[in-house]
Design a protein around this motif. Structure first.
Motif, PDB file in Angstrom:
ATOM      1  N   GLY A 152       1.847   9.133  -6.247  1.00  0.00           N
ATOM      2  CA  GLY A 152       2.229  10.498  -5.909  1.00  0.00           C
ATOM      3  C   GLY A 152       3.304  11.076  -6.795  1.00  0.00           C
ATOM      4  N   ASP A 153       3.849  10.259  -7.695  1.00  0.00           N
ATOM      5  CA  ASP A 153       4.892  10.716  -8.622  1.00  0.00           C
ATOM      6  C   ASP A 153       4.263  10.908  -9.996  1.00  0.00           C
ATOM      7  N   PRO A 154       4.117  12.153 -10.466  1.00  0.00           N
ATOM      8  CA  PRO A 154       3.448  12.394 -11.751  1.00  0.00           C
ATOM      9  C   PRO A 154       4.072  11.645 -12.918  1.00  0.00           C
ATOM     10  N   ALA A 155       5.363  11.345 -12.836  1.00  0.00           N
ATOM     11  CA  ALA A 155       6.045  10.686 -13.958  1.00  0.00           C
ATOM     12  C   ALA A 155       5.607   9.240 -14.132  1.00  0.00           C
ATOM     13  N   ILE A 156       5.113   8.601 -13.059  1.00  0.00           N
ATOM     14  CA  ILE A 156       4.752   7.178 -13.138  1.00  0.00           C
ATOM     15  C   ILE A 156       3.350   6.919 -12.600  1.00  0.00           C
ATOM     16  N   SER A 157       2.597   7.948 -12.301  1.00  0.00           N
ATOM     17  CA  SER A 157       1.301   7.781 -11.632  1.00  0.00           C
ATOM     18  C   SER A 157       0.257   7.087 -12.501  1.00  0.00           C
ATOM     19  N   GLY A 171      -4.804   3.644  -4.898  1.00  0.00           N
ATOM     20  CA  GLY A 171      -4.417   3.751  -6.298  1.00  0.00           C
ATOM     21  C   GLY A 171      -4.396   2.456  -7.074  1.00  0.00           C
ATOM     22  N   PHE A 172      -4.835   1.354  -6.455  1.00  0.00           N
ATOM     23  CA  PHE A 172      -4.846   0.082  -7.171  1.00  0.00           C
ATOM     24  C   PHE A 172      -6.023   0.043  -8.145  1.00  0.00           C
ATOM     25  N   ALA A 173      -5.737  -0.398  -9.355  1.00  0.00           N
ATOM     26  CA  ALA A 173      -6.787  -0.511 -10.369  1.00  0.00           C
ATOM     27  C   ALA A 173      -7.580  -1.795 -10.219  1.00  0.00           C
ATOM     28  N   ASP A 174      -6.963  -2.829  -9.634  1.00  0.00           N
ATOM     29  CA  ASP A 174      -7.640  -4.118  -9.490  1.00  0.00           C
ATOM     30  C   ASP A 174      -7.019  -4.867  -8.317  1.00  0.00           C
ATOM     31  N   VAL A 175      -7.713  -5.893  -7.845  1.00  0.00           N
ATOM     32  CA  VAL A 175      -7.267  -6.693  -6.710  1.00  0.00           C
ATOM     33  C   VAL A 175      -7.443  -8.161  -7.041  1.00  0.00           C
ATOM     34  N   VAL A 194       0.835  -1.201   0.000  1.00  0.00           N
ATOM     35  CA  VAL A 194       0.000   0.000   0.000  1.00  0.00           C
ATOM     36  C   VAL A 194       0.874   1.256   0.000  1.00  0.00           C
ATOM     37  N   GLU A 195       1.927   1.263   0.799  1.00  0.00           N
ATOM     38  CA  GLU A 195       2.841   2.420   0.840  1.00  0.00           C
ATOM     39  C   GLU A 195       3.525   2.614  -0.516  1.00  0.00           C
ATOM     40  N   THR A 196       3.912   1.505  -1.126  1.00  0.00           N
ATOM     41  CA  THR A 196       4.561   1.591  -2.440  1.00  0.00           C
ATOM     42  C   THR A 196       3.586   2.157  -3.472  1.00  0.00           C
ATOM     43  N   ALA A 197       2.347   1.704  -3.431  1.00  0.00           N
ATOM     44  CA  ALA A 197       1.344   2.201  -4.372  1.00  0.00           C
ATOM     45  C   ALA A 197       1.119   3.698  -4.211  1.00  0.00           C
ATOM     46  N   ARG A 198       1.025   4.154  -2.977  1.00  0.00           N
ATOM     47  CA  ARG A 198       0.812   5.584  -2.740  1.00  0.00           C
ATOM     48  C   ARG A 198       1.985   6.417  -3.259  1.00  0.00           C
ATOM     49  N   GLU A 199       3.190   5.893  -3.105  1.00  0.00           N
ATOM     50  CA  GLU A 199       4.352   6.628  -3.606  1.00  0.00           C
ATOM     51  C   GLU A 199       4.362   6.678  -5.127  1.00  0.00           C
ATOM     52  N   ILE A 200       3.958   5.565  -5.759  1.00  0.00           N
ATOM     53  CA  ILE A 200       3.875   5.541  -7.227  1.00  0.00           C
ATOM     54  C   ILE A 200       2.842   6.558  -7.708  1.00  0.00           C
TER      55      ILE A 200
END
Length: 381
Positions: free
Chosen positions: A328-333, A356-360, A320-326
């Motif tokens: 939060g970065d406009p280059a890879i969001s 920010g997950f598109a699917d589970v 979850v923390e990794t997803a939020r960081e991704i």
């Protein structure tokens, strides 16, 4: 002395941790099933997968019971179908001992369903396990019939039940042993002499029967051996259709990717990584593998990916923390993220989508579901 609540939580944690090896076992079995098999191999693989599914269901029920402090009822399932599944798990063991193994289900009994499938499965499994274990020659017979049921003491409204009887031609149970038969850690002379055990099986079955308002008793057939009869209150309902045991569709029909894709697998468990890698190969996708959130961020910022399979429970930076960081970065969001977890009920899809997950995808992984999720995120769904 440890608090009982602490012990319950530890037990739930053990059940939770068992999901990872169980998921790996099921996925490995499904990958084997994707290859050509003869009829005997297919039947044995089907039994293996049903056994894994039964264990997975038990772990999920235990985690949920501790979390909510109550046993969660399962959706209604056909009683006859549950018994059939249990019987199939012991068929090979019975045949290996040279026993005749028979299952008879009365047509009228097929109309009954129960919302306590997990408990019923445990009871029937215990009875069949004992029957096969303690019978050296002869047969084991399972009969499922419909009959009247009443309990004046409880003034129940139900007047119908399903009777499940398991009859064996073993050495039987001595009359003096019957009084302690359903007590914990109690074992009969035959069991002590021949087979290792804890003496908890019948006690557990009796406890679960009582909780369900069912009746479990021992009958001594005139021909010898033992017969255990379980009368369980049930209601008539639409019997559900058994889902396919092997969850792998032919690749020619469903696993042909619409376009080549490059996927990043993020998981700290090496077994999970190998299994997901095998699935990517079967889908025709290319992939890279990393083992932490920080490694994932580094890979994503240096290479283009079409999707990321991100395990949630990792040391250090969680999924979850990794997803939020991704995100939060406009280059890879814009990169599609798919959460992979064995504990969806404790995380919640709402929280994952908010991160920010598109699917589970829940473990144990279904190859068909995983393939469909990858196709959806590539289509922007």
């Amino acid at each position: 002395m440890p608090d009982r609540d602490d012990e319950a939580v530890k037990l739930a944690l053990l059940a939770h941790d068992l999901r990872t090896p169980l998921a790996a076992m099921r996925l490995t079995a499904e990958l084997i099933g994707a290859r050509p098999l003869d009829e005997d191999q297919f039947d044995k693989l089907s039994i293996l997968i049903r056994s894994i599914d039964a264990l997975t269901a038990m772990t999920g029920e235990l985690v949920e019971a501790v979390r909510s402090d109550e046993v969660t009822e399962t959706p209604e399932q056909a009683v006859a179908e549950i018994v059939r599944d249990c019987a199939e798990l012991f068929q090979i063991a019975a045949e290996e001992k040279g026993l005749v193994f028979r299952l008879h289900i009365e047509p009228d009994a097929c109309d009954f369903v129960t919302s306590h499938a997990a408990e019923l499965r445990r009871i029937v499994t215990t009875l069949l396990d004992n029957a096969v274990k303690y019978t050296d020659r002869g047969s084991v017979d399972i009969d499922v019939t419909q009959e009247g049921f009443s309990s004046d003491a409880q003034k129940r409204d139900e007047h119908e039940c399903v009777r499940i009887s398991v009859t064996d031609t073993g050495s039987g149970i001595d009359a003096e042993e019957e009084a302690t038969l359903f007590r914990p850690f109690s074992r009969g002379r035959r069991g002590l002499e021949t087979v290792a055990g804890s003496g908890l099986g019948l006690w557990g079955a009796a406890c679960q029967s009582s909780e369900l308002g069912a009746q479990l008793r021992l009958v001594r057939p005139e021909a010898g051996g033992s017969r255990f009869e379980l009368r369980i209150p049930a209601q008539r309902g639409a019997a559900p259709v058994r889902r396919p045991v092997l969850d792998i569709p032919p690749r020619a029909e469903k696993w042909t990717a619409k376009a080549a894709a490059h996927v990043l697998i993020v998981d700290d468990n090496e077994t999970n990584c190998r299994l997901m890698s095998a699935l990517m190969e079967s889908f025709g996708y290319s992939f890279d593998v990393v083992h932490s959130g920080d490694e994932a961020l580094g890979a994503i910022r240096s290479k283009a990916y079409d999707a990321v399979l991100l395990d949630l429970n990792m040391p250090g930076k969680s999924g979850v923390e990794t997803a939020r960081e991704i995100k939060g970065d406009p280059a890879i969001s814009d990169l599609p993220l798919i959460a992979v977890t064995a504990a969806l009920e404790s995380v919640g899809e709402t929280r994952l989508h908010a991160a920010g997950f598109a699917d589970v995808i829940a473990k144990p992984l279904s190859p068909a579901d995983l393939f469909a999720a990858l196709e959806r995120v590539q289509d922007g769904g």
